[in-house]
Enzyme design. Structure first.
Site, PDB file in Angstrom:
ATOM      1  N   ARG A  62       0.880  -1.180   0.000  1.00 25.78           N
ATOM      2  CA  ARG A  62       0.000   0.000   0.000  1.00 25.78           C
ATOM      3  C   ARG A  62       0.909   1.219   0.000  1.00 25.78           C
ATOM      4  O   ARG A  62       1.579   1.511   0.988  1.00 25.78           O
ATOM      5  CB  ARG A  62      -0.912  -0.021   1.232  1.00 25.78           C
ATOM      6  CG  ARG A  62      -1.894   1.130   1.278  1.00 25.78           C
ATOM      7  CD  ARG A  62      -2.943   0.952   0.204  1.00 25.78           C
ATOM      8  NE  ARG A  62      -4.041   1.879   0.402  1.00 25.78           N
ATOM      9  CZ  ARG A  62      -4.510   2.680  -0.548  1.00 25.78           C
ATOM     10  NH1 ARG A  62      -3.970   2.657  -1.761  1.00 25.78           N
ATOM     11  NH2 ARG A  62      -5.520   3.474  -0.304  1.00 25.78           N
ATOM     12  N   GLY A  63       0.951   1.914  -1.118  1.00 26.50           N
ATOM     13  CA  GLY A  63       1.882   3.017  -1.309  1.00 26.50           C
ATOM     14  C   GLY A  63       1.844   4.072  -0.223  1.00 26.50           C
ATOM     15  O   GLY A  63       2.896   4.503   0.261  1.00 26.50           O
ATOM     16  N   GLU A  64       0.657   4.476   0.178  1.00 28.78           N
ATOM     17  CA  GLU A  64       0.569   5.542   1.177  1.00 28.78           C
ATOM     18  C   GLU A  64       1.168   5.133   2.512  1.00 28.78           C
ATOM     19  O   GLU A  64       1.578   5.988   3.295  1.00 28.78           O
ATOM     20  CB  GLU A  64      -0.873   6.006   1.355  1.00 28.78           C
ATOM     21  CG  GLU A  64      -1.775   4.994   2.018  1.00 28.78           C
ATOM     22  CD  GLU A  64      -3.233   5.402   2.064  1.00 28.78           C
ATOM     23  OE1 GLU A  64      -3.858   5.213   3.117  1.00 28.78           O
ATOM     24  OE2 GLU A  64      -3.751   5.900   1.048  1.00 28.78           O
ATOM     25  N   GLU A  79      -4.187  -8.057  -6.106  1.00 32.17           N
ATOM     26  CA  GLU A  79      -2.836  -8.595  -6.263  1.00 32.17           C
ATOM     27  C   GLU A  79      -2.650  -9.807  -5.360  1.00 32.17           C
ATOM     28  O   GLU A  79      -2.121 -10.837  -5.789  1.00 32.17           O
ATOM     29  CB  GLU A  79      -1.793  -7.537  -5.902  1.00 32.17           C
ATOM     30  CG  GLU A  79      -1.655  -6.428  -6.898  1.00 32.17           C
ATOM     31  CD  GLU A  79      -0.716  -5.332  -6.420  1.00 32.17           C
ATOM     32  OE1 GLU A  79      -0.558  -4.356  -7.169  1.00 32.17           O
ATOM     33  OE2 GLU A  79      -0.148  -5.422  -5.307  1.00 32.17           O
ATOM     34  N   GLY A  96      -9.654   3.251  -9.309  1.00 27.60           N
ATOM     35  CA  GLY A  96     -10.739   2.804 -10.170  1.00 27.60           C
ATOM     36  C   GLY A  96     -10.294   2.010 -11.374  1.00 27.60           C
ATOM     37  O   GLY A  96     -11.119   1.438 -12.072  1.00 27.60           O
ATOM     38  N   ARG A 155       5.553   3.363   0.769  1.00 31.20           N
ATOM     39  CA  ARG A 155       6.322   3.731  -0.427  1.00 31.20           C
ATOM     40  C   ARG A 155       7.644   4.415  -0.078  1.00 31.20           C
ATOM     41  O   ARG A 155       8.682   4.114  -0.660  1.00 31.20           O
ATOM     42  CB  ARG A 155       5.502   4.637  -1.344  1.00 31.20           C
ATOM     43  CG  ARG A 155       6.306   5.141  -2.552  1.00 31.20           C
ATOM     44  CD  ARG A 155       5.475   5.947  -3.512  1.00 31.20           C
ATOM     45  NE  ARG A 155       4.582   5.044  -4.211  1.00 31.20           N
ATOM     46  CZ  ARG A 155       3.255   5.145  -4.209  1.00 31.20           C
ATOM     47  NH1 ARG A 155       2.652   6.112  -3.574  1.00 31.20           N
ATOM     48  NH2 ARG A 155       2.522   4.269  -4.862  1.00 31.20           N
TER      49      ARG A 155
END
Length: 162
Positions: free
Chosen positions: A22-24, A88, A54, A27
């Protein structure tokens, strides 16, 4: 008819490792350090920074998961809020079962039991998914099952191991 010497076949290199995160959450922290370590070790790594909100999971992303030898799943506080991450994960678990791919969970600032039992932030995420996907409860149940499955694998808990 072209002769075999008139063109050359160059095999497409595949990545050794696919990282789902989860990038936030990770990352600029854990995932950045993990990528740097893999780079130093010359381990080819696939990370997708281009997924938009989306968007549907792309064939390129599916192929990257399928062709990787190992998947590292960085399970963080907001991992389950992302349908991308969950999609994923479903694909990674499928490749583990059908192709013998190695899947390694990393619990980053999240209790493994919250992931397994979908409590804490995972309970909140699934409450939202159940509302959003009330016409497709099978999808939500598949995400839940994949999370339970990944927590049964040997991995790392960053609250215990650094």
């Amino acid at each position: 008819m072209a002769s075999a010497s008139s063109f050359s076949f160059i095999p497409q290199e595949t990545d050794d490792v696919f990282i789902s995160f989860r990038g936030e959450d990770t990352r600029h922290t854990f995932t950045a350090h993990l990528l740097a370590a893999f780079y130093r070790l010359k381990i080819r790594t696939y990370v997708d920074y281009k997924l938009g909100r989306g968007d549907e999971i792309s064939p390129t992303l599916i192929r990257a998961i399928e062709e990787s030898k190992v998947s590292v799943i960085v399970l963080s506080k907001n991992y389950a809020t992302s349908k991308w991450c969950l999609e994923e994960l479903v694909k990674i678990m499928e490749c583990r079962r059908t192709k013998g791919q190695i899947a390694i969970p990393v619990f980053y600032h999240v209790d493994p039991s919250d992931v397994r039992n979908q409590t804490g932030s995972y309970a909140d995420a699934f409450a939202n998914h159940e509302q959003r996907f009330k016409d497709n409860v099978q999808k939500v149940e598949l995400w839940r099952a994949s999370l339970r499955e990944v927590t049964n694998l040997s991995g790392w808990d960053c609250l215990v191991n650094r």
